[in-house]
Design an enzyme around this catalytic site. Structure first.
Site, PDB file in Angstrom:
ATOM      1  N   GLU A  96       0.826  -1.220   0.000  1.00  0.00           N
ATOM      2  CA  GLU A  96       0.000   0.000   0.000  1.00  0.00           C
ATOM      3  C   GLU A  96       0.856   1.265   0.000  1.00  0.00           C
ATOM      4  O   GLU A  96       0.831   2.073   0.928  1.00  0.00           O
ATOM      5  CB  GLU A  96      -0.947   0.009   1.200  1.00  0.00           C
ATOM      6  CG  GLU A  96      -1.967  -1.105   1.117  1.00  0.00           C
ATOM      7  CD  GLU A  96      -3.070  -1.022   2.169  1.00  0.00           C
ATOM      8  OE1 GLU A  96      -4.136  -1.593   1.945  1.00  0.00           O
ATOM      9  OE2 GLU A  96      -2.862  -0.384   3.212  1.00  0.00           O
ATOM     10  N   GLU A 103      -5.463  -8.321  -1.066  1.00  0.00           N
ATOM     11  CA  GLU A 103      -6.122  -8.143   0.232  1.00  0.00           C
ATOM     12  C   GLU A 103      -7.591  -7.852   0.002  1.00  0.00           C
ATOM     13  O   GLU A 103      -7.936  -7.006  -0.825  1.00  0.00           O
ATOM     14  CB  GLU A 103      -5.547  -6.956   1.021  1.00  0.00           C
ATOM     15  CG  GLU A 103      -4.255  -7.219   1.708  1.00  0.00           C
ATOM     16  CD  GLU A 103      -3.814  -6.074   2.609  1.00  0.00           C
ATOM     17  OE1 GLU A 103      -4.680  -5.442   3.258  1.00  0.00           O
ATOM     18  OE2 GLU A 103      -2.606  -5.818   2.656  1.00  0.00           O
TER      19      GLU A 103
HETATM   20  C1  BG6 Z   1      -4.367  -2.880   4.828  1.00  0.00           C
HETATM   21  C2  BG6 Z   1      -3.032  -3.324   5.309  1.00  0.00           C
HETATM   22  O1  BG6 Z   1      -4.357  -1.505   4.932  1.00  0.00           O
HETATM   23  O2  BG6 Z   1      -5.507  -3.237   5.501  1.00  0.00           O
HETATM   24  C3  BG6 Z   1      -3.051  -4.400   6.361  1.00  0.00           C
HETATM   25  O3  BG6 Z   1      -2.182  -3.675   4.252  1.00  0.00           O
HETATM   26  C4  BG6 Z   1      -4.242  -4.190   7.280  1.00  0.00           C
HETATM   27  O4  BG6 Z   1      -1.821  -4.384   7.021  1.00  0.00           O
HETATM   28  C5  BG6 Z   1      -5.503  -4.290   6.451  1.00  0.00           C
HETATM   29  O5  BG6 Z   1      -4.268  -5.046   8.356  1.00  0.00           O
HETATM   30  C6  BG6 Z   1      -6.784  -4.224   7.230  1.00  0.00           C
HETATM   31  O6  BG6 Z   1      -6.803  -3.094   8.045  1.00  0.00           O
HETATM   32  P1  BG6 Z   1      -7.084  -3.202   9.601  1.00  0.00           P
HETATM   33  O7  BG6 Z   1      -6.928  -1.821  10.104  1.00  0.00           O
HETATM   34  O8  BG6 Z   1      -8.457  -3.726   9.739  1.00  0.00           O
HETATM   35  O9  BG6 Z   1      -6.057  -4.139  10.129  1.00  0.00           O
END
Ligand code: BG6
Length: 476
Positions: free
Chosen positions: A179, A372
């Site tokens: 990211e 993701e």
């Molecule tokens: C992304 C990141 O921003 O979202 C992860 O690459 C992160 O590291 C994921 O965990 C989900 O966000 P959160 O705040 O729910 O952990």
């Protein structure tokens, strides 16, 4: 069949959110270790509050996380049981170079990841490695000011050279920075930048961004030189900005917000700073210090594929009166009245995944990789410890369905899908354990209590079936 035969189904984690063992095997301290839970986390993450070491008042979940450092064999066996074709994970820079500026790497750290990759291959799992998932050695932050300093490029290059050589034949898929656009929004968490009282934070962040982009191009170059089989991707936090209304000003506002994210990928994929960015920097009085050869590196070493995280679409408007806000992945957004939200206020928009994929594919014409996506929610195990997470199954099935349409109906070339937090891990945004994404439950709470035992949720068997049918069977 919608998805390609060799579609890479799997799950994703990040070293600092799951490994723990923060001071074992010669590992050095990193920015991501000193992010506390509680109300101060946001200010630390955004580089507004200085936290360069642990203190007595805060709890630091990354110290132990889910202890994957000691339990990776058990975890990878479970991924294997689900039928993972790939496992996205990151290398903790400070396991390989504890301070970041050493000449020689730390053998214990190198061996640790070699063992993990070999373990993956035992189950036919192809590692997909994020070279840095937000982490930066604390020594580089204290001594050099992190990525605001050009010297970081040299240290990162050394790190890349070492891992590309050592893991040749074990790893073929690499992402340079997780990211990358987060440097603008969460500068300390994403790039070790403490902004504090900086006279011109935007100047600092854009200069750091330039260094990250050059470093990414150099990594791509070395990866290709080391092994022609290597494929390198960029990684962006994606999600289209919808205009709140059809008022042209709102439409333009959405485009402008999208550009903030595209900026990085435009450089990494097209190899040049886009016209709008050059003009914007000029207008804001930001002067980028480039060195001779930077432009050639950017031009000649573009990425092979575009990877991204997708959790939600966003909304833009120029009219502050309509602006009821909602939380999101670091960025807040105007609330979309047509969508429902998760327990953490993130708006759920499965069709938005197809929209984002089309935006990215139309713009870059390179294969995409969803690295993701997932639902962060509270899971309540029943008396026997079982989590019946039908809500997660629904969320994922809806997203995969639209992802499939993007392939089948829009003709997008998609390499794979790795759901976020395939095993429960520490939340990056909030530091909580309570915000769970996994198919595998981990017995650990926000305060660090629990046995760390792993157990399968209902979604575990569902995802296994999805993979076995190559995404054809999404039924619960
Ligand atoms: C992304 C990141 O921003 O979202 C992860 O690459 C992160 O590291 C994921 O965990 C989900 O966000 P959160 O705040 O729910 O952990």
């Amino acid at each position: 069949m919608a998805f390609r035969e060799d579609f890479l189904w799997g799950g994703a984690t990040a070293a600092n959110q799951c490994e723990g063992g923060y001071n074992e095997g010669g590992r050095g301290l990193a920015n991501v270790d000193v992010l506390p839970t509680g109300p101060d986390r946001e200010a630390v993450v955004k580089g507004q509050m200085k936290m360069f070491d642990f203190d007595e008042e805060h709890f630091y979940p990354a110290k132990t996380a889910i202890d994957m450092y000691h339990r990776y064999k058990e975890d990878i066996a479970l991924f294997g049981e689900m039928g993972f074709k790939t496992y996205r994970m990151s290398i903790a820079w400070t396991r390989i170079f504890p301070n970041g500026d050493e000449e020689e790497p730390n053998e214990d750290g190198l061996k640790f990841y070699e063992d993990i990759f070999k373990e993956c291959h035992k189950y036919g799992i192809e590692p997909l490695v994020t070279i840095t998932h937000f982490d930066c050695p604390m020594h580089l932050i204290k001594e050099y000011g992190s990525w605001r300093n050009r010297k970081l490029i040299v240290f990162y290059e050394r790190f890349c050279r070492v891992i590309f050589n050592r893991y040749k034949g074990l790893v073929n898929y690499w992402l340079t920075f997780n990211e990358i656009n987060m440097v603008m929004h969460a500068p300390f968490m994403a790039a070790g930048l403490y902004i504090g009282e900086d006279a011109n934070p935007e100047q600092t962040k854009y200069q750091a961004a330039h260094h990250l982009l050059v470093a990414s191009a150099i990594a791509t170059k070395i990866a290709h030189e080391t092994d022609p089989k290597n494929k390198v991707g960029c990684m962006v936090a994606a999600g289209t900005h919808y205009p709140y209304s059809c008022k042209p000003e709102d439409v333009m506002a959405g485009k402008m917000r999208d550009r903030d994210d595209y900026f990085f990928i435009d450089v990494q994929s097209r190899g040049v700073y886009p016209a709008y960015a050059i003009r914007q920097l000029e207008n804001e009085g930001i002067i980028l210090h480039k060195e001779e050869g930077d432009d050639e590196l950017l031009k000649n070493h573009t990425v092979d594929f575009i990877s991204f995280s997708y959790y939600m679409s966003r909304v833009a408007t120029v009219d502050p009166k309509v602006a009821e806000m909602t939380t999101g992945n670091i960025f807040d957004s105007v609330k979309n009245p047509y969508l429902e939200s998760t327990d953490w206020g993130w708006q759920i928009d499965p069709l938005g995944l197809r929209i984002a994929m089309n935006d990215l594919y139309d713009r870059y014409q390179k294969p995409l990789f969803v690295v993701e996506n997932g639902l962060g929610s509270v899971d309540n195990p029943d008396e026997s410890g079982y989590v019946q997470d039908d809500y997660r199954i629904k969320y994922m099935a809806d997203h995969i369905k639209h992802m499939k349409d993007a392939v089948e109906l829009d003709g997008i070339d998609l390499l794979g899908y790795t759901s976020w937090g395939c095993i429960d891990l520490v939340s990056a945004g909030s530091g909580e354990m309570k915000k769970r994404y996994g198919f595998i439950y981990v017995d650990r709470d926000n305060e660090g209590n629990g046995t760390l035992a792993r157990s399968k949720k209902k979604s575990f068997d569902w995802y296994k079936k999805v993979i076995a049918s190559n995404g054809e069977d999404l039924t619960n």
